[in-house]
Design a protein around this motif. Structure first.
Motif, PDB file in Angstrom:
ATOM      1  N   LYS A  75      -7.073  -0.221  15.165  1.00  0.00           N
ATOM      2  CA  LYS A  75      -6.293   0.597  14.226  1.00  0.00           C
ATOM      3  C   LYS A  75      -5.464  -0.308  13.334  1.00  0.00           C
ATOM      4  O   LYS A  75      -5.051  -1.385  13.734  1.00  0.00           O
ATOM      5  CB  LYS A  75      -5.367   1.556  14.984  1.00  0.00           C
ATOM      6  CG  LYS A  75      -6.053   2.806  15.519  1.00  0.00           C
ATOM      7  CD  LYS A  75      -5.035   3.749  16.126  1.00  0.00           C
ATOM      8  CE  LYS A  75      -5.684   4.927  16.823  1.00  0.00           C
ATOM      9  NZ  LYS A  75      -6.346   5.857  15.919  1.00  0.00           N
ATOM     10  N   PHE A  76      -5.239   0.172  12.113  1.00  0.00           N
ATOM     11  CA  PHE A  76      -4.342  -0.530  11.200  1.00  0.00           C
ATOM     12  C   PHE A  76      -3.163   0.388  10.877  1.00  0.00           C
ATOM     13  O   PHE A  76      -3.208   1.583  11.152  1.00  0.00           O
ATOM     14  CB  PHE A  76      -5.088  -0.900   9.909  1.00  0.00           C
ATOM     15  CG  PHE A  76      -6.180  -1.931  10.108  1.00  0.00           C
ATOM     16  CD1 PHE A  76      -6.047  -2.937  11.048  1.00  0.00           C
ATOM     17  CD2 PHE A  76      -7.334  -1.893   9.338  1.00  0.00           C
ATOM     18  CE1 PHE A  76      -7.054  -3.888  11.221  1.00  0.00           C
ATOM     19  CE2 PHE A  76      -8.345  -2.830   9.509  1.00  0.00           C
ATOM     20  CZ  PHE A  76      -8.200  -3.831  10.449  1.00  0.00           C
ATOM     21  N   ILE A  77      -2.130  -0.182  10.279  1.00  0.00           N
ATOM     22  CA  ILE A  77      -0.943   0.617   9.959  1.00  0.00           C
ATOM     23  C   ILE A  77      -0.938   0.930   8.467  1.00  0.00           C
ATOM     24  O   ILE A  77      -0.983   0.020   7.638  1.00  0.00           O
ATOM     25  CB  ILE A  77       0.339  -0.168  10.314  1.00  0.00           C
ATOM     26  CG1 ILE A  77       0.330  -0.540  11.803  1.00  0.00           C
ATOM     27  CG2 ILE A  77       1.575   0.638   9.966  1.00  0.00           C
ATOM     28  CD1 ILE A  77       1.422  -1.530  12.186  1.00  0.00           C
ATOM     29  N   LEU A  78      -0.896   2.208   8.115  1.00  0.00           N
ATOM     30  CA  LEU A  78      -0.788   2.580   6.702  1.00  0.00           C
ATOM     31  C   LEU A  78       0.608   2.195   6.213  1.00  0.00           C
ATOM     32  O   LEU A  78       1.614   2.585   6.796  1.00  0.00           O
ATOM     33  CB  LEU A  78      -0.994   4.089   6.533  1.00  0.00           C
ATOM     34  CG  LEU A  78      -2.435   4.575   6.361  1.00  0.00           C
ATOM     35  CD1 LEU A  78      -2.482   6.099   6.437  1.00  0.00           C
ATOM     36  CD2 LEU A  78      -3.037   4.085   5.049  1.00  0.00           C
ATOM     37  N   ALA A  79       0.630   1.434   5.117  1.00  0.00           N
ATOM     38  CA  ALA A  79       1.901   0.854   4.671  1.00  0.00           C
ATOM     39  C   ALA A  79       2.967   1.912   4.398  1.00  0.00           C
ATOM     40  O   ALA A  79       4.156   1.658   4.568  1.00  0.00           O
ATOM     41  CB  ALA A  79       1.670   0.002   3.422  1.00  0.00           C
ATOM     42  N   SER A  80       2.559   3.107   3.982  1.00  0.00           N
ATOM     43  CA  SER A  80       3.545   4.164   3.726  1.00  0.00           C
ATOM     44  C   SER A  80       3.417   5.292   4.734  1.00  0.00           C
ATOM     45  O   SER A  80       3.873   6.401   4.503  1.00  0.00           O
ATOM     46  CB  SER A  80       3.359   4.731   2.318  1.00  0.00           C
ATOM     47  OG  SER A  80       3.614   3.740   1.356  1.00  0.00           O
ATOM     48  N   GLY A  81       2.772   5.023   5.847  1.00  0.00           N
ATOM     49  CA  GLY A  81       2.488   6.069   6.820  1.00  0.00           C
ATOM     50  C   GLY A  81       3.632   6.322   7.790  1.00  0.00           C
ATOM     51  O   GLY A  81       4.714   5.724   7.705  1.00  0.00           O
ATOM     52  N   GLU A  82       3.366   7.200   8.732  1.00  0.00           N
ATOM     53  CA  GLU A  82       4.391   7.656   9.668  1.00  0.00           C
ATOM     54  C   GLU A  82       4.866   6.553  10.606  1.00  0.00           C
ATOM     55  O   GLU A  82       6.040   6.475  10.944  1.00  0.00           O
ATOM     56  CB  GLU A  82       3.843   8.827  10.496  1.00  0.00           C
ATOM     57  CG  GLU A  82       3.612  10.089   9.688  1.00  0.00           C
ATOM     58  CD  GLU A  82       4.907  10.587   9.053  1.00  0.00           C
ATOM     59  OE1 GLU A  82       5.939  10.588   9.728  1.00  0.00           O
ATOM     60  OE2 GLU A  82       4.859  10.934   7.855  1.00  0.00           O
ATOM     61  N   LEU A  83       3.939   5.680  11.048  1.00  0.00           N
ATOM     62  CA  LEU A  83       4.359   4.630  11.974  1.00  0.00           C
ATOM     63  C   LEU A  83       5.323   3.670  11.278  1.00  0.00           C
ATOM     64  O   LEU A  83       6.308   3.225  11.863  1.00  0.00           O
ATOM     65  CB  LEU A  83       3.150   3.873  12.540  1.00  0.00           C
ATOM     66  CG  LEU A  83       3.500   2.779  13.552  1.00  0.00           C
ATOM     67  CD1 LEU A  83       4.279   3.343  14.743  1.00  0.00           C
ATOM     68  CD2 LEU A  83       2.260   2.060  14.044  1.00  0.00           C
ATOM     69  N   THR A  84       5.029   3.357  10.010  1.00  0.00           N
ATOM     70  CA  THR A  84       5.924   2.474   9.263  1.00  0.00           C
ATOM     71  C   THR A  84       7.331   3.070   9.217  1.00  0.00           C
ATOM     72  O   THR A  84       8.326   2.369   9.379  1.00  0.00           O
ATOM     73  CB  THR A  84       5.402   2.257   7.831  1.00  0.00           C
ATOM     74  OG1 THR A  84       4.030   1.871   7.914  1.00  0.00           O
ATOM     75  CG2 THR A  84       6.190   1.181   7.116  1.00  0.00           C
TER      76      THR A  84
END
Lengths: 448, 194
Positions: A75-84
């Motif tokens: 998995k990667f992290i979406l730069a503007s996503g919820e995990l960020t």
């Protein structure tokens, strides 16, 4: 003890971090002697041990063991996503270093092309013909201007009732472009979305383009030293706020009273009492025959097949990228579910020098799952070594309100963490009775 | 010209009740309590002037909460303080932490071995010479100190500060992205006491 956790997977660690900050008393145990559970990153020895029960073969010349951090879940992290947002809110960013994923690619008509990250890349992109590009540009302009509360921006289209199919038709987009938008940008892994109201897909495309705009190149960021750093960082947060962490604790029993309500956990002959327990499905009967008269707490929903591949070159066609995501939309290869490829390398401190790791994954549709990965494996060039696994995905059978046993979902095959955060939000609400509210903070980013 | 501040990560290691947190609280807040039950501050920072042009900021990681330490604890640590209690049989544990650091930490990490509770010399169980010799063999910094009286505490952190390779960047990777919510300049003024 307010809460007791089983398994140091990412979902559990984010929750123990958040609840420790809220002042809850937390004990966190894991049967493994390492952090992260299914979301751990392994060194070479651990990797070969897990899949082959042998040490890494010398002749492959893979380099130093300690240079490796091989993710089990891609998995990667979406730069503007919820995990960020959670990373920033909780300031666990101070324990982590991030790097961009160099490019996001999509498979169309037999070859891969980069998802354009800016106007000039879009103009040069071979993904669409000239006229189609024009239509696509109008589509993206529409999304850019669309505001839910401003009907003037809707152009007569009701995103809440009209389907995505209707929106595609409105802009006259070709099926191949629909595959590209729905799968490589909205990141759906099947085509069910097409017949549903368009809004959710529009929001996903907007999230993708915002993430893309944030750092350029690709919409994704990735933690140096692998995804296994994420649960550790949240565990650190929990520890700072009084949480206690114990590894290598075999869980003998999850104890309940006559009414079935959770009372505590027994491990190594010792029983810990707590009000609530949170854990991943593997601690609640996943993959085991139900005990006679026992409660079935988790159910298998589907299976994922993953191949962790070791390469000594970048994936062909990615311009020697140090990292990449490749999405093979299901329609393009006659499937019902997309095939995802996630690749990282020494640039992310997860592999030896001149070694790339690529994980190919999809949802199992047939009785020969490994063969289903072929369209993805064929894109990789020479594979030095390969570890295939088939993992059932589990979901809890109840929301935990009746018995105070709160179970997370297995990691799904999506390419990023937003569904993990949805599960975190959901669990947080169920455990505390109130929604998780992240204070709005300005996020700042520095490229150095 | 204002001095520049170089940040370093310092990890604390040692058996429980040897006074790891007490040493840090003496260093950071100049406080001591005989009856502190458990650690209240797991992430503290303290800035000390090294010379006219450089301040050293220690980001101190305490082991609180960890029955099992995570690799992230050792990641990019620039310095380690291994604490034992001169009045207790806690020296073997200190030795095993040295091995652990040699296995997990960066080879350039600066390691300081500290015999705490030097004010209780009457009940000494670990001879100074024994620890001194071990530190010499393993090329560690060594001192005895007392969190209670403050004796030797500032000095031990200053010795570490002098040994830190100032040119070394705190984190690797030149093309990383920073995901944060406070500008770096503010961060240095903000001592986290969470």
């Amino acid at each position: 003890m307010d809460e007791e956790y089983d398994g140091t997977g990412l979902t559990e660690c984010i929750l123990s971090g958040l609840l420790s900050v809220d002042g809850k008393k937390v004990l966190h145990m894991d049967r493994n002697d390492y952090y992260g559970g299914e979301s751990a990153s392994l060194n070479l020895t651990q990797l070969y041990q897990k899949f082959r029960n042998t040490p890494p073969p010398e002749e492959l010349q893979l380099g130093r063991d300690r240079d490796y951090a091989v993710d089990l879940i891609p998995k990667f992290i979406l730069a503007s996503g919820e995990l960020t947002k959670i990373l920033v809110h909780t300031e666990v960013t101070r324990y982590l270093d991030f790097k961009q994923i160099a490019g996001s690619y999509v498979y169309r008509d037999g070859k891969i092309s980069k998802v354009p990250s800016n106007e000039s890349e879009a103009i040069r992109s071979p993904l669409m013909g000239l006229f189609e590009k024009n239509r696509a540009r109008k589509f993206f302009l529409y999304l850019q201007q669309w505001k839910e509360d401003d009907p003037a921006t809707h152009q007569g289209f009701d995103a809440n009732t009209q389907t995505m199919k209707e929106l595609y038709t409105k802009f006259g987009l070709e099926p191949g472009t629909q595959d590209f938008i729905g799968h490589a940008m909205a990141l759906w892994f099947d085509d069910d979305y097409i017949e549903r109201p368009a809004k959710e897909t529009m929001e996903r495309i907007i999230l993708y383009t915002q993430s893309m705009a944030r750092y350029g190149k690709s919409p994704y960021i990735y933690p140096l030293y692998g995804l296994g750093e994420l649960p550790q960082a949240f565990a650190r947060l929990s520890a700072i706020y009084g949480g206690t962490y114990m590894l290598d604790k075999k869980i003998e029993s999850i104890n309940v009273d006559e009414s079935g309500k959770f009372t505590g956990v027994t491990s190594d002959g010792e029983t810990v009492k707590a009000k609530k327990v949170i854990g991943d499905p593997s601690y609640f009967g996943a993959g085991q025959d139900p005990v006679e008269g026992g409660k079935v707490r988790v159910l298998e929903t589907r299976k994922v097949v993953r191949a962790i591949c070791i390469l000594k070159h970048p994936i062909p066609g990615t311009d020697n990228a140090d990292s990449a995501q490749i999405i093979i939309p299901q329609n393009q290869v006659g499937r019902k579910n997309d095939i995802y490829i996630a690749s990282v390398s020494a640039a992310h401190s997860v592999a030896g020098k001149d070694v790339w790791l690529a994980i190919v994954s999809t949802i199992v549709e047939t009785s020969v799952p490994e063969r289903e990965l072929l369209p993805g494996l064929q894109l990789l060039g020479t594979i030095v070594d390969k570890f295939v696994s088939i993992t059932p995905l589990y979901e809890p059978t109840s929301d935990g309100s009746a018995d105070n046993i709160f179970i997370s979902k297995s990691f799904d095959p999506t390419s990023h963490f937003d569904s993990v955060v949805t599960d975190v939000n959901d669990l947080y609400q169920r455990v505390t009775g109130g929604p998780l509210e992240l204070k709005k903070r300005d996020t700042e980013l520095e490229s150095s | 010209m204002a001095p520049r501040t170089a940040s370093f990560k310092l990890v604390l290691l040692g058996e429980s009740a040897v006074g790891k947190s007490s040493l840090v609280l003496r260093f950071v807040r100049d406080e001591f309590s005989d009856f502190r039950e458990s650690t209240i501050a797991a992430f503290l920072t303290q800035t000390v002037p090294l010379d006219d042009s450089t301040n050293i900021k220690f980001e101190i990681w305490d082991t609180v909460g960890y029955k099992s330490l995570a690799p992230i604890y050792f990641r990019n640590a620039n310095a380690a303080v291994i604490v034992y209690d001169i009045t207790q049989a806690s020296f073997d544990k200190a030795k095993s932490w040295v091995r652990e650091l040699q296995r997990q930490a960066d080879p350039n990490i600066v390691i300081m071995l500290v015999g705490n509770k030097s004010d209780l010399k009457a009940s000494r169980k670990v001879p100074r010479e024994l620890a001194e010799q071990f530190a010499k063999d393993e090329e560690l910094l060594f001192t005895e100190a007392s969190a209670k009286t403050g004796d030797g505490v500032d000095g031990l952190f200053m010795s570490i500060a002098k040994k830190l390779p100032l040119a070394a960047p705190k984190t690797p990777g030149s093309s990383g992205v920073k995901v944060a919510n406070t500008p770096k300049s503010e961060e240095s003024q903000r001592a986290c006491t969470c």
